[in-house]
Design a protein around this motif. Sequence first.
Motif, mmCIF file in Angstrom:
data_model
loop_
_atom_site.group_PDB
_atom_site.id
_atom_site.type_symbol
_atom_site.label_atom_id
_atom_site.label_comp_id
_atom_site.label_asym_id
_atom_site.label_seq_id
_atom_site.Cartn_x
_atom_site.Cartn_y
_atom_site.Cartn_z
ATOM 1 N N MET A 1 0.936 -0.859 -0.111
ATOM 2 C CA MET A 1 0.225 -0.390 0.013
ATOM 3 C C MET A 1 0.518 0.985 -0.215
ATOM 4 N N VAL A 2 0.658 2.338 -0.855
ATOM 5 C CA VAL A 2 1.586 3.208 -1.352
ATOM 6 C C VAL A 2 0.880 4.368 -0.679
ATOM 7 N N ARG A 3 0.910 4.975 0.435
ATOM 8 C CA ARG A 3 1.139 6.766 1.568
ATOM 9 C C ARG A 3 0.924 7.573 0.463
ATOM 10 N N ILE A 4 -0.265 8.379 0.299
ATOM 11 C CA ILE A 4 0.306 9.863 -0.701
ATOM 12 C C ILE A 4 -1.046 10.570 0.339
ATOM 13 N N MET A 5 -0.016 11.843 0.615
ATOM 14 C CA MET A 5 -0.652 12.828 0.539
ATOM 15 C C MET A 5 0.114 13.542 -0.224
ATOM 16 N N LEU A 6 -1.851 14.912 -0.596
ATOM 17 C CA LEU A 6 -2.115 15.160 -1.770
ATOM 18 C C LEU A 6 -1.287 16.948 -1.797
ATOM 19 N N VAL A 7 -0.736 17.366 -2.122
ATOM 20 C CA VAL A 7 -0.419 19.375 -2.181
ATOM 21 C C VAL A 7 -0.852 19.986 -3.006
ATOM 22 N N ASP A 8 -1.248 20.664 -2.978
ATOM 23 C CA ASP A 8 -2.169 21.928 -4.063
ATOM 24 C C ASP A 8 -3.298 22.576 -3.186
ATOM 25 N N ASP A 9 -2.822 23.637 -4.295
ATOM 26 C CA ASP A 9 -3.581 24.682 -3.652
ATOM 27 C C ASP A 9 -5.232 25.244 -3.824
ATOM 28 N N HIS A 10 -4.949 24.459 -4.729
ATOM 29 C CA HIS A 10 -6.792 24.696 -5.728
ATOM 30 C C HIS A 10 -7.590 23.391 -4.439
ATOM 31 N N ALA A 11 -8.241 23.681 -4.050
ATOM 32 C CA ALA A 11 -9.966 22.238 -3.113
ATOM 33 C C ALA A 11 -10.053 21.432 -4.788
ATOM 34 N N VAL A 12 -10.147 21.826 -5.303
ATOM 35 C CA VAL A 12 -11.472 21.158 -6.622
ATOM 36 C C VAL A 12 -10.019 19.874 -6.663
ATOM 37 N N VAL A 13 -9.513 20.723 -7.281
ATOM 38 C CA VAL A 13 -7.809 19.515 -7.805
ATOM 39 C C VAL A 13 -7.652 18.487 -6.581
ATOM 40 N N ARG A 14 -7.186 18.513 -5.326
ATOM 41 C CA ARG A 14 -6.941 18.078 -4.273
ATOM 42 C C ARG A 14 -8.051 16.886 -4.150
ATOM 43 N N SER A 15 -9.291 17.440 -4.497
ATOM 44 C CA SER A 15 -11.132 16.488 -3.893
ATOM 45 C C SER A 15 -10.495 15.346 -5.508
ATOM 46 N N GLY A 16 -10.802 15.942 -7.170
ATOM 47 C CA GLY A 16 -10.554 15.298 -8.100
ATOM 48 C C GLY A 16 -9.593 13.948 -7.469
ATOM 49 N N LEU A 17 -8.296 14.711 -7.204
ATOM 50 C CA LEU A 17 -7.371 14.083 -7.169
ATOM 51 C C LEU A 17 -7.005 12.278 -6.200
ATOM 52 N N ARG A 18 -7.709 13.250 -5.008
ATOM 53 C CA ARG A 18 -8.271 12.102 -3.837
ATOM 54 C C ARG A 18 -9.514 10.748 -4.025
ATOM 55 N N MET A 19 -10.626 11.501 -5.166
ATOM 56 C CA MET A 19 -11.256 10.572 -5.834
ATOM 57 C C MET A 19 -10.453 9.623 -6.494
ATOM 58 N N LEU A 20 -9.990 9.855 -7.178
ATOM 59 C CA LEU A 20 -8.755 9.075 -9.185
ATOM 60 C C LEU A 20 -8.345 8.207 -7.641
ATOM 61 N N LEU A 21 -7.019 8.639 -7.316
ATOM 62 C CA LEU A 21 -6.146 7.882 -7.050
ATOM 63 C C LEU A 21 -7.315 6.993 -5.902
ATOM 64 N N GLU A 22 -7.806 7.097 -4.424
ATOM 65 C CA GLU A 22 -8.614 5.841 -3.911
ATOM 66 C C GLU A 22 -9.495 5.222 -4.520
#
Length: 218
Positions: A1-22
């Motif tokens: 399991m790869v544990r990833i932390m997201l860093v981006d100033d746009h909340a929409v980008v972080r939310s989209g990345l989270r949905m994709l990766l999870e």
Amino acid sequence: MVRIMLVDDHAVVRSGLRMLLESKPGIEVVGDAADGDEAIRMALQIKPDLVLMDLSMPHGKDGLTATAELKKLLPDTAVLILTMHDDEEYLFRSIQAGASGYILKSAPHEELLAAIRSVSQGDAYLYPTATKRLMNEYMERVRNGDGADSYEQLSEREKEVLGWIAKGYSNKEIADRLVISVKTVETHKAHIMEKLGLKTRPDLVKYALKKGLLTFDT
């Protein structure tokens, strides 16, 4: 399991990345931050395996500064730059800061996932045109008479092993291709690192990329 932390100033980008990766097996998003300062504080607490880092964040530390600090504080945490900047200067500065990979936000999801897999396994990843830029930079240095360095200290076999490492082959795969033992590959790798003054496999990959040791389909 790869544990990833997201860093981006746009909340929409972080939310989209989270949905994709999870939605993908073997990946867990363990946190997200809106700027470099928050990223460093959070990373020290949760110690992720990989940080997916934006470069341009108007508040707090930018991605380059945060990457450099994170690598000093958490050297075992890999950083993959995910940015809109298709820019040579940002590319080189990211590598210098300690990032193990650089990929554009415009890249297909499959390429992002491939980059995450590569970096999380201890390899380096650069999008194809970035790799060619590193090659071109080295060739320009050679044309200007600035290409000679410790690479010439390597034996022909060590140069061969370095080339396969740069292409992402494991020690076992290299051993099979060269018809030698895995232990011999590991010995060659250790000698290469010693002669070049490098410490990790990603360092070897970055060095090989800068030296223009990879070939590409045109």
